[in-house]
Each structure stands twice: as structure tokens, then as C-alpha cells.
Design a protein around this motif. Sequence first.
Motif, PDB file in Angstrom:
ATOM      1  N   PRO A 167       2.507  -8.568   3.421  1.00 12.27           N
ATOM      2  CA  PRO A 167       1.245  -9.135   2.926  1.00 12.27           C
ATOM      3  C   PRO A 167       1.431  -9.887   1.615  1.00 12.27           C
ATOM      4  CG  PRO A 167       1.338  -6.797   2.442  1.00 12.27           C
ATOM      5  CD  PRO A 167       2.572  -7.111   3.249  1.00 12.27           C
ATOM      6  N   HIS A 168       0.418 -10.634   1.235  1.00 10.65           N
ATOM      7  CA  HIS A 168       0.415 -11.278  -0.080  1.00 10.65           C
ATOM      8  C   HIS A 168       0.138 -10.204  -1.121  1.00 10.65           C
ATOM      9  CE1 HIS A 168      -0.221 -14.745   2.579  1.00 10.65           C
ATOM     10  NE2 HIS A 168       0.296 -15.479   1.607  1.00 10.65           N
ATOM     11  N   ILE A 169       1.155  -9.841  -1.885  1.00 11.69           N
ATOM     12  CA  ILE A 169       1.068  -8.718  -2.820  1.00 11.69           C
ATOM     13  C   ILE A 169       0.744  -9.259  -4.209  1.00 11.69           C
ATOM     14  CG2 ILE A 169       2.273  -6.727  -3.766  1.00 11.69           C
ATOM     15  CD1 ILE A 169       4.054  -6.768  -1.295  1.00 11.69           C
ATOM     16  N   ARG A 170      -0.431  -8.885  -4.687  1.00  6.30           N
ATOM     17  CA  ARG A 170      -0.856  -9.302  -6.020  1.00  6.30           C
ATOM     18  C   ARG A 170      -0.415  -8.247  -7.040  1.00  6.30           C
ATOM     19  NH1 ARG A 170      -4.392 -13.523  -5.388  1.00  6.30           N
ATOM     20  NH2 ARG A 170      -5.198 -13.817  -3.258  1.00  6.30           N
ATOM     21  N   GLY A 171      -1.043  -8.243  -8.185  1.00  3.73           N
ATOM     22  CA  GLY A 171      -0.732  -7.250  -9.190  1.00  3.73           C
ATOM     23  C   GLY A 171      -0.055  -7.796 -10.429  1.00  3.73           C
ATOM     24  N   ARG A 172       0.417  -9.047 -10.377  1.00  2.48           N
ATOM     25  CA  ARG A 172       1.049  -9.682 -11.531  1.00  2.48           C
ATOM     26  C   ARG A 172       0.463 -11.077 -11.690  1.00  2.48           C
ATOM     27  NH1 ARG A 172       6.098  -7.315 -12.472  1.00  2.48           N
ATOM     28  NH2 ARG A 172       6.097  -8.500 -14.411  1.00  2.48           N
ATOM     29  N   ARG A 173       0.642 -11.657 -12.852  1.00  3.77           N
ATOM     30  CA  ARG A 173       0.173 -13.016 -13.075  1.00  3.77           C
ATOM     31  C   ARG A 173       0.946 -13.998 -12.197  1.00  3.77           C
ATOM     32  NH1 ARG A 173      -0.351 -14.605 -19.281  1.00  3.77           N
ATOM     33  NH2 ARG A 173      -1.262 -16.420 -18.213  1.00  3.77           N
ATOM     34  N   GLY A 174       0.260 -15.044 -11.801  1.00  2.00           N
ATOM     35  CA  GLY A 174       0.897 -16.027 -10.931  1.00  2.00           C
ATOM     36  C   GLY A 174       0.528 -15.819  -9.474  1.00  2.00           C
ATOM     37  N   ARG A 175       1.266 -16.463  -8.617  1.00  2.00           N
ATOM     38  CA  ARG A 175       0.995 -16.391  -7.191  1.00  2.00           C
ATOM     39  C   ARG A 175       1.353 -15.013  -6.634  1.00  2.00           C
ATOM     40  NH1 ARG A 175       3.388 -22.130  -4.786  1.00  2.00           N
ATOM     41  NH2 ARG A 175       1.935 -23.526  -5.922  1.00  2.00           N
ATOM     42  N   PRO A 176       0.652 -14.576  -5.598  1.00  2.00           N
ATOM     43  CA  PRO A 176       1.032 -13.312  -4.943  1.00  2.00           C
ATOM     44  C   PRO A 176       2.448 -13.401  -4.382  1.00  2.00           C
ATOM     45  CG  PRO A 176      -1.151 -14.016  -4.250  1.00  2.00           C
ATOM     46  CD  PRO A 176      -0.566 -15.166  -5.010  1.00  2.00           C
ATOM     47  N   ARG A 177       3.154 -12.297  -4.437  1.00  2.00           N
ATOM     48  CA  ARG A 177       4.543 -12.248  -3.945  1.00  2.00           C
ATOM     49  C   ARG A 177       4.532 -11.886  -2.466  1.00  2.00           C
ATOM     50  NH1 ARG A 177       9.650 -10.974  -6.282  1.00  2.00           N
ATOM     51  NH2 ARG A 177      11.189 -11.636  -4.741  1.00  2.00           N
ATOM     52  N   ARG A 178       5.320 -12.611  -1.675  1.00  2.00           N
ATOM     53  CA  ARG A 178       5.397 -12.321  -0.248  1.00  2.00           C
ATOM     54  C   ARG A 178       6.815 -12.375   0.293  1.00  2.00           C
ATOM     55  NH1 ARG A 178       2.187 -15.308   4.759  1.00  2.00           N
ATOM     56  NH2 ARG A 178       2.557 -13.632   6.267  1.00  2.00           N
ATOM     57  N   ARG A 179       7.676 -13.193  -0.287  1.00  2.00           N
ATOM     58  CA  ARG A 179       9.006 -13.382   0.257  1.00  2.00           C
ATOM     59  C   ARG A 179      10.060 -12.710  -0.615  1.00  2.00           C
ATOM     60  NH1 ARG A 179       6.876 -14.315   4.301  1.00  2.00           N
ATOM     61  NH2 ARG A 179       6.678 -16.273   5.433  1.00  2.00           N
ATOM     62  N   PRO A 180      10.967 -11.939  -0.017  1.00  2.00           N
ATOM     63  CA  PRO A 180      12.103 -11.401  -0.780  1.00  2.00           C
ATOM     64  C   PRO A 180      13.160 -12.479  -0.981  1.00  2.00           C
ATOM     65  CG  PRO A 180      12.262 -10.749   1.514  1.00  2.00           C
ATOM     66  CD  PRO A 180      10.965 -11.492   1.380  1.00  2.00           C
ATOM     67  N   ARG A 181      14.140 -12.160  -1.789  1.00  2.00           N
ATOM     68  CA  ARG A 181      15.239 -13.104  -2.012  1.00  2.00           C
ATOM     69  C   ARG A 181      16.419 -12.827  -1.089  1.00  2.00           C
ATOM     70  NH1 ARG A 181      15.512 -13.571  -8.670  1.00  2.00           N
ATOM     71  NH2 ARG A 181      13.394 -14.424  -8.938  1.00  2.00           N
ATOM     72  N   ARG A 182      16.710 -11.551  -0.862  1.00  2.98           N
ATOM     73  CA  ARG A 182      17.842 -11.179  -0.021  1.00  2.98           C
ATOM     74  C   ARG A 182      17.393 -10.116   0.975  1.00  2.98           C
ATOM     75  NH1 ARG A 182      19.479 -11.990  -5.164  1.00  2.98           N
ATOM     76  NH2 ARG A 182      18.727  -9.901  -5.697  1.00  2.98           N
ATOM     77  N   LEU A 183      17.942 -10.191   2.182  1.00  3.35           N
ATOM     78  CA  LEU A 183      17.613  -9.216   3.226  1.00  3.35           C
ATOM     79  C   LEU A 183      18.897  -8.591   3.737  1.00  3.35           C
ATOM     80  CD1 LEU A 183      14.995  -9.448   6.002  1.00  3.35           C
ATOM     81  CD2 LEU A 183      17.342  -8.880   6.639  1.00  3.35           C
ATOM     82  N   PHE A 184      18.948  -7.261   3.734  1.00  4.63           N
ATOM     83  CA  PHE A 184      20.125  -6.507   4.164  1.00  4.63           C
ATOM     84  C   PHE A 184      19.842  -5.861   5.517  1.00  4.63           C
ATOM     85  CE2 PHE A 184      20.485  -6.967  -0.330  1.00  4.63           C
ATOM     86  CZ  PHE A 184      21.840  -7.000  -0.618  1.00  4.63           C
ATOM     87  N   ALA A 185      20.832  -5.922   6.411  1.00  2.09           N
ATOM     88  CA  ALA A 185      20.667  -5.354   7.747  1.00  2.09           C
ATOM     89  C   ALA A 185      22.030  -4.986   8.304  1.00  2.09           C
ATOM     90  CB  ALA A 185      19.966  -6.341   8.673  1.00  2.09           C
ATOM     91  N   ASP A 186      22.033  -4.126   9.343  1.00  4.20           N
ATOM     92  CA  ASP A 186      23.292  -3.693   9.941  1.00  4.20           C
ATOM     93  C   ASP A 186      23.737  -4.678  11.020  1.00  4.20           C
ATOM     94  OD1 ASP A 186      21.727  -3.187  12.176  1.00  4.20           O
ATOM     95  OD2 ASP A 186      21.594  -1.042  11.801  1.00  4.20           O
ATOM     96  N   ARG A 187      24.774  -4.307  11.773  1.00  5.10           N
ATOM     97  CA  ARG A 187      25.379  -5.208  12.742  1.00  5.10           C
ATOM     98  C   ARG A 187      24.447  -5.574  13.898  1.00  5.10           C
ATOM     99  NH1 ARG A 187      29.180  -2.203  10.412  1.00  5.10           N
ATOM    100  NH2 ARG A 187      31.230  -3.128   9.988  1.00  5.10           N
TER     101      ARG A 187
END
Length: 269
Positions: A167-187
Motif C-alpha cells: 500500500p501507499h504508506i504514509r507517516g513521513r513528510r513527502g510522498r507515501p512510500r510504496r516501492r522498496p529498493r532491493r528485493l531478496f528471494a531464494d532460488r
Amino acid sequence: MADDLVADDLWERIAPLLPPRPARRSRFPGRKPIDDRVALDGILFVLRTNVSWRDVPAEKIGCSGITCWRRLREWTEAGVWPRLHTLLLSELRTAKLLDMDDVAVDGSHVRALKRGAHTGPSPVDRGRPGSKHHVLVDRHGTPLAVTLTGGNRHDVTQLLPLVEAIPHIRGRRGRPRRRPRRLFADRGYDYDKYRALLHRHGITPKIARRGVAHGSGLGKVRWVVERTFAWLHQFKRLRVRSEVRADLHQGLLELACSIICLRRLRKSF
């Protein structure tokens, strides 16, 4: 018992999200409706103990299990649980307890006792009907998104749906955060097609390669998603799927995720 299961801080967040009860007719008042907090107590009782709805102890809870199930249906259809989850994620971000730079994803099989949507022959349970829980968590194991599929669906098919479900996560100044920078997963997520799709979303994939010896170091980050599954399956209703309706089981999943977020928020005080 309602005060034992439904803590005040949980009720304060859920109560404003619940749909209003229809007005009663003064001429034909009928029986008074059960209080919403009492019904929520019954829902949490089932979520934690996995008793059938008909076996909910009405003398302790204050209402029948069928009434609790109806409220669960009503609130699920009204979209209460995703809004609650988003609210708590925003509070965690305000408290600087949410780290979305690194996220991890994985799936877990559960047996489905009844037929219904999002069930299928489980390849890890001799083809018996099953479902899969797919979870995407932040660096601390806080669940950001959860989906439900049939037991025969491949984990990688839910990679992008999970990313889109953040979801669009608010709670800080600026735009809501939605996208991570890095995604970790197995094989199980090792497909160049999905790596390219993640790059298009501005996410750097950190996915283990098939055929490569263990020791990549990704496990130092990915282990938190396994712990989150352990947290989720502490709620006994989620260990085995008993609901025929997939939306109700999804609602219980989202409620459990919200409780996990609330527990983390409590530890910050």
C-alpha cells in the motif's frame, strides 16, 4: 473475555474503520445487535485457537460463532482489514520502525480441508488440496503484503502481485512510500524475466541463482521472512485453511499481519 483478546489499542484502531450498523426501527425494534467488540473477540478467538465457528463458547465470548462469522464476512467485504494494515504500517513508518529499502519474499504451503477458490493439488502434500500464503516483508520481518493462491501455483507468479499489493504508506513528510529498493528471494524466483520486470519497477533484484553452491550470503537478509511465517502460523487458524471462501481466509491473514505490526509498534514505547 473481550477485554482479554481485543486490547484497547487494537480496538481504538479498528472501531473507526467498521461500517456503521443500520438504524433500528422504533416500531419493530427486535433483538439488539451484538456489540462489534464482542464479535471481534469471537473472531480473534477462532483465529488463535482454530475452533470451528459453531464451537465458539457463546457463554464466554458473549455471542455465537455464527454471528462472529457473519461480522467477519461483513467486515471483509467492506475492506476493513487492508485499511487496518495500512494504518499500522503508516504508524510504524512514523515511529521509524519500518525499513523498506530491503524486502524479502517467500511462500508457504497450508493444507485446505475444504474445496474453494485458490485451492489446488499441493505438490508437497501428495496432491491433496492446499493453498499457499505468499508474504513480502521489510528488513525486520514486518509484513508489507500478503496474498493467497492455490497450492499448485509457483511462488514466482506472486512476485509482482506482492510488489503491487504494497500500500501507499504514509507517516513521513513527502510522498507515501510504496516501492522498496532491493528485493531478496531464494532460488525459486530465479527467472531473468522477473528480474527485468523488477528493474522496470525501480527495484534491484537480489535473487539466488539455481545451480550455484550455497553461501551467497543472501540468507543473512532473507531469514526474516521465515520468521514472519512462524509468527503467522502461531495463529492456529492459518496453519490449515478451513474457510471455503478465499476472501475470508485472506481477511484473517490480513488481520494477523495487522496484529504482528501492532506488536512491533508496542515494543517501541
